[in-house]
Design a protein around this motif. Structure first.
Motif, PDB file in Angstrom:
ATOM      1  N   CYS A   1       0.857  -1.184   0.000  1.00 38.97           N
ATOM      2  CA  CYS A   1       0.000   0.000   0.000  1.00 38.97           C
ATOM      3  C   CYS A   1       0.893   1.233   0.000  1.00 38.97           C
ATOM      4  O   CYS A   1       0.788   2.074  -0.886  1.00 38.97           O
TER       5      CYS A   1
ATOM      6  N   ARG B   1     -12.504  -0.763  -7.335  1.00 39.80           N
ATOM      7  CA  ARG B   1     -11.848  -1.048  -6.055  1.00 39.80           C
ATOM      8  C   ARG B   1     -12.850  -1.188  -4.909  1.00 39.80           C
ATOM      9  O   ARG B   1     -12.517  -1.046  -3.747  1.00 39.80           O
TER      10      ARG B   1
ATOM     11  N   HIS C   1      -8.443  -3.518  -1.922  1.00 41.32           N
ATOM     12  CA  HIS C   1      -9.353  -2.529  -1.332  1.00 41.32           C
ATOM     13  C   HIS C   1     -10.806  -2.971  -1.504  1.00 41.32           C
ATOM     14  O   HIS C   1     -11.669  -2.598  -0.724  1.00 41.32           O
TER      15      HIS C   1
ATOM     16  N   ASP D   1      -2.878  -0.759   5.522  1.00 36.18           N
ATOM     17  CA  ASP D   1      -3.553  -1.839   4.799  1.00 36.18           C
ATOM     18  C   ASP D   1      -2.899  -3.217   4.919  1.00 36.18           C
ATOM     19  O   ASP D   1      -3.006  -4.049   3.999  1.00 36.18           O
TER      20      ASP D   1
END
Ligand code: PEP
Ligand code: MN
Length: 345
Positions: free
Chosen positions: A102, A237, A272, A309
């Motif tokens: 990320c 996403r 995501h 993330d």
């Protein structure tokens, strides 16, 4: 509307049509295909009488484009847009893989993951230096230092770099390091930013806002295209939904729908789109089987220590284990997965 020229139309015929479009108060947008030239009429063209253009020399037909987005529509350009990057063709016959953490956290972190990814045949490396975080107290990215690390990784491993740009005044800076400019979900409707990335020529990865309709996503792409940059990839996403078990709901419908509506490459982000490592693989397979031109997947060598993330980041070994299944999914869609295809050619 679009004006489709005959295959034998002369350059003067095309020029005359473009001049007439300007006289009518619109912007002509010329696109030269293999067989014929098409001229788009940009602006709110509902008031143009097609008869004005239909009878001009060299014109085959005038076709109304009903969708509010024009340059992005399949009617305007039936052939897929193919973007060349690091020896790969995004939107071509192979399904491409963009992978990486990320955020860019340290030089050592990027070198470690890039080495692992390169060994898996990954040529496109993601990593955010400027991070749009929901909380102002979360890690905001390393900024330009992160861009310098990404450039070092590119030099060392020969990978192309995909990284986010958050504001119009940062486009030149990020563009001087990156190969692809990512416009994040939160910025999908930042029109000054869309125009700024449209005025330069690096390919743009445009992510769908979690609350945007597909039409809004395509209109956001139109902002970039209308400024003269044809290299736009769209990224599904995940959209906001109501189930707390997932961070977002990956909208698989978007993949085949976008492929119908537009010629632009469609990239799926199951990281995501789910927010959880355990279902990233299945959703990645599903997206490829549904026709996605590529995947962008978050991969971190030590997800438990990631600054952003981590919960949705695969380990390099997880990605390695997933590759054969992705190749099967690509075969189901009549394609190959680029890293696997490259290894077997
Ligand atoms: C990301 O790619 O890390 C990111 C912030 O994505 P999105 O804009 O889709 O939330
Ligand atoms: Mn992320």
């Amino acid at each position: 509307m679009i004006v489709v020229m005959r295959s034998g139309a002369s350059p003067e015929d095309v020029e005359a049509v473009m001049t007439r479009i300007r006289e009518l108060g619109y912007r002509p947008h010329r696109s030269d295909g293999e067989e014929r030239t098409v001229v788009g009429v940009l602006g709110n063209d509902r008031r143009v009488d097609p008869g004005e253009l239909t009878w001009m020399p060299g014109v085959e037909k005038v076709v109304p484009i009903l969708a509010p987005y024009k340059l992005a529509s399949r009617d305007f350009q039936p052939a897929p847009t193919v973007i060349d990057l690091a020896g790969l063709q995004i939107g071509g016959s192979d399904v491409v893989l963009i992978a990486g953490p990320c955020s860019v956290e340290t030089r050592a972190q990027m070198f470690e993951v890039a080495e692992d990814l390169q060994a898996l045949g990954v040529r496109l490396l993601r990593g955010g230096a400027f991070k749009p975080r929901t909380s102002p107290y979360s890690f905001q990215g390393l900024g330009e230092e992160g861009l310098r690390i990404l450039a070092e990784v590119r030099d060392e491993f020969g990978m192309a770099i995909v990284t986010e740009v958050m504001g119009p005044d940062e486009v030149d800076l990020v563009g001087s390091y990156a190969d692809v400019l990512q416009v994040g979900a939160r910025n999908m409707q930042n029109y000054r930013l869309l125009e700024a990335v449209g005025r330069q020529q690096r390919p743009v990865l445009l992510k769908r806002s979690p609350s945007a309709t597909l039409e809004e996503l395509l209109l956001a792409a139109e902002y970039i295209l209308a400024q003269g940059n044809p290299h736009v990839m769209l990224c599904e996403r995940g959209i906001r939904s109501y189930d707390p078990l997932v961070r977002n709901t990956f909208d698989l419908n978007a993949v085949p729908l976008l492929k119908q509506l537009t010629h632009l490459p469609v990239i799926a982000d199951p990281s995501h789109g789910t927010g959880r490592r355990d279902i990233v693989g299945p959703m990645a397979r599903a997206a490829v089987a549904a026709g996605a031109d590529g995947l962008i997947v978050e991969v971190h060598a030590h997800p438990e220590a990631a600054l952003s993330d981590g919960a949705q980041s695969l380990r390099p070994a997880d990605l390695e284990a997933l590759l054969p299944a992705l190749e099967h999914a690509a075969l189901a869609a009549g394609r190959h997965l680029a890293p696997v295809a490259a290894a077997t050619r």
